[in-house]
Design a protein around this motif. Structure first.
Motif, PDB file in Angstrom:
ATOM      1  N   HIS A  68       0.838  -1.211   0.000  1.00  0.00           N
ATOM      2  CA  HIS A  68       0.000   0.000   0.000  1.00  0.00           C
ATOM      3  C   HIS A  68       0.866   1.252   0.000  1.00  0.00           C
ATOM      4  O   HIS A  68       1.601   1.512   0.946  1.00  0.00           O
ATOM      5  N   HIS A 228      -9.372   1.851   1.530  1.00  0.00           N
ATOM      6  CA  HIS A 228      -9.092   2.084   2.952  1.00  0.00           C
ATOM      7  C   HIS A 228     -10.358   1.738   3.744  1.00  0.00           C
ATOM      8  O   HIS A 228     -11.440   2.222   3.396  1.00  0.00           O
ATOM      9  N   ASP A 316       2.307   3.035   3.239  1.00  0.00           N
ATOM     10  CA  ASP A 316       1.553   4.269   3.079  1.00  0.00           C
ATOM     11  C   ASP A 316       2.458   5.324   2.448  1.00  0.00           C
ATOM     12  O   ASP A 316       3.096   4.984   1.462  1.00  0.00           O
TER      13      ASP A 316
HETATM   14 ZN   LIG Z   1      -3.337   5.040   2.331  1.00  0.00          ZN
END
Ligand SMILES: [Zn+2]
Length: 463
Positions: A68, A228, A316
């Protein structure tokens, strides 16, 4: 004749239970591992390869898979690191600022993120962001393998922090249109190295109807979904108010959850939510660097260890160093559970390789070195005081290697990093392009101050 030989290193295949390490060479044909030679019994085969990478003094292992990312999100480095849970930083700064950046900004920031990613040893990413075609372009130029999703939603992200989720057909049209263009222009490109997924931003920022449309799109394309889920109390409160359900139960009710769905974060997920995910076969991306300082840790033990929900790590957006994430997870898990050693170094490596590949539905191809697997591998320079003595254990790798120790990177049989530098992009030009934008980024931040103060009572650059 092999296209490439990665020669005379120490090989850790991650194939099977033990992180077996042996001295040898990896032969590559048509972008895949053709054989692993662990002695010098086939010297002519080694010598006849078209190209050769010298791996003496290097550990050869599968490239890490980052499940991700938001490549261009590196723009928030030094701005959002201190922002802690629940989500004021997202609402007050990230969401509005993302909308002020230009397509060119996204392109150069994505290149910066892609360079950082490969130099830190990841060979595959799963990205979802604005102007997603620029992320695909950046991954293509750098040589990364990438699964790209466009960030689709149908409300004004600047208003969400005030609890205003008014739906906009214009935003929806634009976002879905960009997602379709992404698929048309990039799905299966670069010899299959770039593929696409349908990206529904989150359960609260997409309407019910839009989520159902995204599910249908994924079915039509035969591609997965990236979303998400249960990432903040605000999201949970909104879905509960509108539908009387948790975000996970809501997605189940919409028949959204399947094994091709990658759910990210789950910070607010309950045991019942995890039971649903387990039943539906959905997969989970856990972004370790994000949670530690926030004081709220997602149920990784309950998802991964107790229920065997397919789980992989992501980073992230602020840092792309998976090694850092592995170590943070080891500490976070022990602290949050009050129990030491729940995840071994081998488990942690798995979560960053085959585990993350499983999240993307690519477990047969990625995260392992064996004949037939993608020739995606990294070379770690072992001739460094901090890495010696090196016994070839997973602990050596997980607890002592940093992104900066990655010396070489090969994706689909193409060498893309040598001596720690990207070969196919002008790194200095990318840095120059990003640095020259800093004054404008600061102007945008100053414009956002009033809204930011109203939401947080804080002065953004004062700390
Ligand atoms: Zn994210």
């Amino acid at each position: 004749m092999a296209d490439l030989v990665v020669r005379d290193g120490y090989i850790m295949t991650l194939d099977g239970e033990r992180p077996r390490m042996e001295k040898g060479s990896v032969l590559v044909q048509d972008g895949r591992v053709s054989s692993i030679v662990t002695d010098e019994s086939h010297p002519s085969e080694l010598d006849s390869a078209v190209r050769s990478v010298d791996a003496r003094g290097r550990l050869i292992m599968p490239g890490l898979v980052n499940a991700h990312t938001h490549l261009a999100g590196c723009v928030f480095r030094g701005l959002l690191d201190d922002w802690t849970y629940p989500s004021s930083g997202l609402h007050a700064l990230a969401f509005p600022m993302e909308l002020e950046l230009t397509r060119d900004d996204y392109y150069w920031l994505s290149l910066l993120g892609a360079i950082e990613t490969v130099r830190a040893g990841s060979t595959t990413i799963s990205d979802m962001y604005h102007h997603s075609e620029t992320a695909a372009q950046a991954a293509h130029e750098v040589g990364l393998r990438a699964v790209i999703a466009h960030k689709v939603y149908d409300c004004d992200l600047r208003a969400v922090g005030r609890g205003d989720y008014s739906r906009s057909s214009r935003i929806r049209r634009e976002r879905v249109g960009a997602s379709v263009r992404l698929f048309e222009n990039w799905h299966g490109r670069a010899g299959g190295r770039i593929t696409c997924r349908v990206g529904a931003h989150a359960t609260d920022t997409c309407s019910e109807d839009l989520l159902q449309q995204m599910r249908r799109m994924a079915d039509e394309y035969g591609a997965g979904l990236h979303i998400h889920v249960a990432q903040s109390p605000a999201e949970v409160a909104h879905i509960r108010k509108m539908h009387g359900l948790s975000p996970v139960a809501y997605l189940q009710q919409l028949d959204f959850l399947r094994p091709d769905v990658e759910v990210v974060h789950l910070t607010e997920a309950s045991g019942e939510d995890l039971d649903i995910l387990q039943r539906e076969g959905a997969t989970y991306a856990h972004c370790a660097p994000r949670y530690g300082r926030s004081g709220k840790y997602p149920p990784l033990k309950e998802a991964h260890l107790d229920r065997a929900i397919p789980t992989g790590f992501g980073t992230d957006w602020l840092r792309m160093d998976m090694w850092d994430g592995m170590r943070q997870t080891a500490s976070n898990m022990s602290l949050s559970s009050g129990e030491g050693g729940l995840l071994s170094a081998r488990d942690l490596l798995h979560l960053c390789t085959q585990g993350a590949a499983r999240v993307l539905g690519m477990e047969d191809e990625l995260g392992v070195l064996r004949p037939g697997a993608a020739a995606d591998m990294i070379l770690i320079d072992l001739d460094r005081p901090k890495l010696q003595p090196f016994f070839g254990t997973a602990q050596n790798v997980v607890f002592h290697v940093d992104g900066g120790d990655v010396d070489g990177v090969i994706v689909a049989g193409e060498e893309i990093v040598r001596e720690g530098r990207c070969l196919h992009v002008d790194e200095a030009e990318v840095l120059r392009q990003v640095q020259k934008r800093i004054p404008r980024f600061l102007q945008i931040l100053e414009r956002l101050y009033p809204a930011h103060r109203a939401l947080t009572g804080k002065n953004l650059l004062a700390d």
